[in-house]
Enzyme design. Sequence first.
Site, PDB file in Angstrom:
ATOM      1  CB  CYS A  27      -0.915   0.012   1.237  1.00  0.00           C
ATOM      2  SG  CYS A  27      -1.874  -1.518   1.469  1.00  0.00           S
ATOM      3  CG  ASP A  86      -0.618  -8.241   6.706  1.00  0.00           C
ATOM      4  OD1 ASP A  86      -1.633  -7.613   6.359  1.00  0.00           O
ATOM      5  OD2 ASP A  86       0.468  -8.146   6.099  1.00  0.00           O
ATOM      6  CB  VAL A 135      11.792  -7.508 -20.194  1.00  0.00           C
ATOM      7  CG1 VAL A 135      12.987  -7.166 -19.318  1.00  0.00           C
ATOM      8  CG2 VAL A 135      11.673  -6.512 -21.325  1.00  0.00           C
ATOM      9  CB  SER A 188      12.264  -9.952  -7.185  1.00  0.00           C
ATOM     10  OG  SER A 188      12.925  -9.483  -6.036  1.00  0.00           O
ATOM     11  N   GLY A 189      14.275 -12.238  -7.026  1.00  0.00           N
ATOM     12  CA  GLY A 189      15.461 -12.874  -6.447  1.00  0.00           C
ATOM     13  C   GLY A 189      16.459 -11.882  -5.904  1.00  0.00           C
TER      14      GLY A 189
END
Length: 665
Positions: free
Chosen positions: A2, A104, A315, A388-389
């Site tokens: 958010c 949460d 991409v 993501s890594g």
Amino acid sequence: MCGLTGFLDFSLIEPSKRHARIQMMTDSLLHRGPDDYGIWLDDRIALGHRRLAVLDLSEAGKQPMNSACDRFVIAFNGEVYNHLDLRLALENEKASPVWRGNSDTETLIAAIACWGLDKALSKAVGMFALALWDRKNNCLFLARDRMGEKPLYWGWAGRALVFGSELKSLRKHPDFPMKICREATLQYLRFCYVPAPRSIHPGVFKLEPGCILEVKGSFPIEPPHQPLRPGQRIGNLTIRRYWSLNETIKYGANNPINDEECATSQLDVALNKAVERQSISDVPLGAFLSGGIDSSLVVALMQSQTAQPVQTFTVGFDESGFDESPHAKAVARHLGTNHTELSVTDYEARDIIPELPDLYDEPFADSSQIPMHIVCRAAKKEVTVAISGDGGDELFGGYNRYFWGPKIWSRLDSIPFPVRKVMGATIKALPVAGWDAIGRFHNFVRSDSSSVLRAGDKAHRLAERLCGVRGMDDLYRSLISEWDNPGKLISGTVEPLSQLDDPLPSVLDKDPTARMMVQDIRTYLPDDILCKVDRAAMGVSLETRVPMLDPEVVALSARLPMNMKIRDGKGKWALRQILYRHVPQSIIERPKAGFGIPVGVWLRGPLREWAEDLLSEKKLSAEGLLNPEPIRRAWAEHLSERRDWTYRLWNVLMLQTWRERVFGL
């Protein structure tokens, strides 16, 4: 995920004006939370929230949220991945309220009411920034997650303390200081980002990761215009750490895991647990996949935990030297993911550039911000959350500077500094063109060996380091600096200290590689990598999650000896051992490549006119900020191809683009 914003106003303006101000500030964060919004006001405090609904999509998750006891009000940005465990702990202590929903945020505010803020945050596993108002004590708390995944700015606008997820919300306050901080600009020109705790505006700061800012409900005698650091107090403002990277590093060094099988086994378990926790979502979820070690491992673990194909995204670019998509496709094919590959032309990539000032709010010059935003756009069409890594390079030794930086210094250290200065001056005495000619001759005579490209550029960069580096820490700073002496670009301003000047744990004194990695974790990771991902994703209302930064994974990385991170000239040894259980080594092994684009080529071609306008002497010297001479010289050398100044020029261009958008140069 958010966006939050708000202010603590000490001028006691009338309620209608306070409402109008918080409304404008909240509306500016629509992109961070398009699903819902809320505002809350009481006496001097105003909180605003934009919601991207991910867990508990009902009205029970609406914010700002009151605690059941009605003492606390919270505006929260992020996710607490272990919130169900926290609920169970509260219930076992018979301290839980009657739950209104499953969010949460409700769990966290109940934990704060029960245990206090510091203990609740130390138990929370997640990424977050929050603003908490204590109605009983008239006290505001701002807090940020351990690693800095979520942003949080705070500062002064007249007689109001303003705060928010992005600077654009703070700028909506009518008393916001619309000026440029010269000290922050100096730091930006060196690092290509504005490092915490400063922001690009004077008197406005970034809250550092793992910290809590506490503000009593009375106006300070003199609001601080210099950064307030952890452990410091100014009037009624204090900053403290609820989590310490240094303590985590010290504990890890004193409690190493020396058995390789034990180390990889524990790391495998921790990563699987992190991925499992971060895959919980009430909305569609996917992952970024570049085909490198980190993203491939995260996707492999995700896929091993579900029978359904994971949605993955990458991409690809027309410029083959910058196109990682074939590697991602090979990994996706082997794992059986539902893979989306977005092929992008140079024109489409360049089309993103005008949006960058609005995305990042302050100058930011990591050019991979462009492909990052493009892949986020592609992912948002299919999912609301993407994993993501990121973090693997800093925690497990993935950057090239970790390999060859100490090697370079081991050779230079034996040479007295005055001799090194003479060597550097000698090298610089031969022009770049002369060294280029030597390089071409070398390539012709030794055609069977690897070519030496841009010999002159490399020789002169080496010379600059020979002339200015006195120790390994100096070399590290040089390696991460784009403009080594930014004071030449902004006269009359002294470069301030940064977090790089903060003391490191003594256990790292004899390990230069570990020192570089820790410096990257506390500076480059939150202020560049995580900032880039947050803005690129939230600009299209996409939540991103980073399992590598799970607290248990971070703690384990600190316990691994360096030879389990870097071995045989390759980084991330421990991660590779786990990955090879899922993906054949032959698919993964290749030289490390960044998430890059051919900016240098563009500047000499299709972007030349755009760059020439922004780098004109008139625009550079506007408001007396920049000294045009060194920048114009670098531009001329780049256009002639005598030097490759891609990143220095991109650095200045992103500053100029931002100045043009915000101040109308």
